[in-house]
Write a protein that holds these residues in place. Structure first.
Motif, PDB file in Angstrom:
ATOM      1  N   TYR A 153      27.370 -26.270  42.000  1.00  0.00           N
ATOM      2  CA  TYR A 153      27.568 -26.438  40.562  1.00  0.00           C
ATOM      3  C   TYR A 153      26.391 -25.896  39.762  1.00  0.00           C
ATOM      4  O   TYR A 153      26.578 -25.378  38.659  1.00  0.00           O
ATOM      5  CB  TYR A 153      27.819 -27.906  40.194  1.00  0.00           C
ATOM      6  CG  TYR A 153      28.286 -28.053  38.764  1.00  0.00           C
ATOM      7  CD1 TYR A 153      29.515 -27.531  38.364  1.00  0.00           C
ATOM      8  CD2 TYR A 153      27.494 -28.678  37.818  1.00  0.00           C
ATOM      9  CE1 TYR A 153      29.947 -27.642  37.059  1.00  0.00           C
ATOM     10  CE2 TYR A 153      27.919 -28.802  36.498  1.00  0.00           C
ATOM     11  CZ  TYR A 153      29.144 -28.280  36.133  1.00  0.00           C
ATOM     12  OH  TYR A 153      29.569 -28.377  34.824  1.00  0.00           O
ATOM     13  N   THR A 256      32.584 -26.862  32.395  1.00  0.00           N
ATOM     14  CA  THR A 256      32.872 -28.264  32.717  1.00  0.00           C
ATOM     15  C   THR A 256      34.373 -28.469  32.931  1.00  0.00           C
ATOM     16  O   THR A 256      34.830 -28.616  34.069  1.00  0.00           O
ATOM     17  CB  THR A 256      32.364 -29.191  31.598  1.00  0.00           C
ATOM     18  OG1 THR A 256      32.878 -28.735  30.324  1.00  0.00           O
ATOM     19  CG2 THR A 256      30.848 -29.175  31.547  1.00  0.00           C
ATOM     20  N   PHE A 259      35.853 -25.576  35.070  1.00  0.00           N
ATOM     21  CA  PHE A 259      35.468 -25.727  36.477  1.00  0.00           C
ATOM     22  C   PHE A 259      36.290 -26.824  37.148  1.00  0.00           C
ATOM     23  O   PHE A 259      36.773 -26.656  38.284  1.00  0.00           O
ATOM     24  CB  PHE A 259      33.979 -26.036  36.569  1.00  0.00           C
ATOM     25  CG  PHE A 259      33.490 -26.302  37.965  1.00  0.00           C
ATOM     26  CD1 PHE A 259      33.245 -25.250  38.835  1.00  0.00           C
ATOM     27  CD2 PHE A 259      33.278 -27.602  38.401  1.00  0.00           C
ATOM     28  CE1 PHE A 259      32.792 -25.494  40.136  1.00  0.00           C
ATOM     29  CE2 PHE A 259      32.827 -27.851  39.685  1.00  0.00           C
ATOM     30  CZ  PHE A 259      32.582 -26.791  40.552  1.00  0.00           C
TER      31      PHE A 259
END
Length: 268
Positions: A153, A256, A259
């Motif tokens: 991430y 965010t 993803f």
């Protein structure tokens, strides 16, 4: 991408991301410009527009029908690829349907913005040149050194920031042509490969650069709009003051919500 991303998967990520980004940026622009008041501080009143009572003509029904059919074929193109071939062939349908029935005429063809077509194809040529010149491999090495040892991430966050900065200063089309292959290389060389996810993410982030008048065709068009006396509506300050925060807002939404949705559809 391998396997290719179909339109339903694309829409399942892009539509929520686009919708939330538009709402957040709209709220930010309301705070920035305060459109409810004029320059001298008086309340602005917008008169209602009278709704049209004219019925749809056959030509309007025909245009709507062709548009719906073309978009529908694009959505299922991967399922019917052996019959229709490339997606570009589907795009020929409205050209034939509109010009053959007189909806569009020779004058319309001559007024098409062919310069935009050449710019887009020039971006593709630039991408091929970058690939054959080995510049892609050099940039890939630099980015891999930046993300070496980072969690997946964190890699997404770093790549998003790099792509956002680059797509702010050049055309979104050219940025995507240059950066999507790099994202694929980076994703393929991760401990757990995620090339398709990083390609999709990069493609969306490329569209979030809005901080300069040259940041893509929409900004270039908006930057040239003038009022009745020839004064520009927007200046470079407008783009810097509002475009940069808007770019960050949209990029954060992609990194965010986007993803999370990509993981939800099991994109690797």
């Amino acid at each position: 991408m391998d396997p290719p991303l179909d339109w339903l998967e694309w829409f399942s990520v892009a539509l929520p991301v686009s919708g939330l980004s538009i709402i957040l940026i709209w709220l930010f622009l309301l705070l920035s410009y305060k459109p409810g008041r004029t320059a001298d501080g008086t309340t602005l009143e917008i008169k209602p527009i009278r709704a049209s009572k004219e019925k749809f003509t056959f030509r309007q029904y025909w245009v709507s029908f062709v548009c719906v059919v073309t978009i529908g074929l694009w959505c299922v193109e991967h399922s019917i690829e052996e019959w229709v071939g490339d997606m570009g062939l589907v795009a020929i349908i409205p050209i034939v349907a509109f010009f053959s029935t007189g909806v569009l005429k020779k004058d319309d063809f001559e007024q098409f913005l062919w310069s935009i077509v050449f710019i887009a194809m020039g971006g593709s040529a630039l991408g091929k040149a970058v690939q054959t010149s080995k510049l892609l491999e050099a940039m890939d090495i630099v980015i891999r050194d930046m993300i070496d040892g980072l969690s997946f991430y964190v890699v997404v966050i770093v790549l998003s920031a790099v792509v956002l900065v680059i797509s702010t200063f050049i055309s979104h089309t050219i940025a995507s042509v240059l950066l999507v292959p790099i994202a694929a290389e980076v994703g393929a060389n991760l401990p757990v490969p995620h090339p398709n996810l990083l390609m999709f993410l990069t493609g969306l982030i490329c569209s979030t650069g809005m901080g300069m008048p040259v940041s893509g065709f929409p900004n270039q068009t908006a930057a040239t709009q003038t009022d009745d006396v020839g004064e520009l509506y927007l200046t470079n300050v407008d783009f810097l003051k509002n475009g940069v925060p808007a770019s960050i807002i949209a990029a954060v939404v992609v990194a965010t919500l986007g993803f999370a949705l990509m993981k939800a559809i099991d994109l690797q």
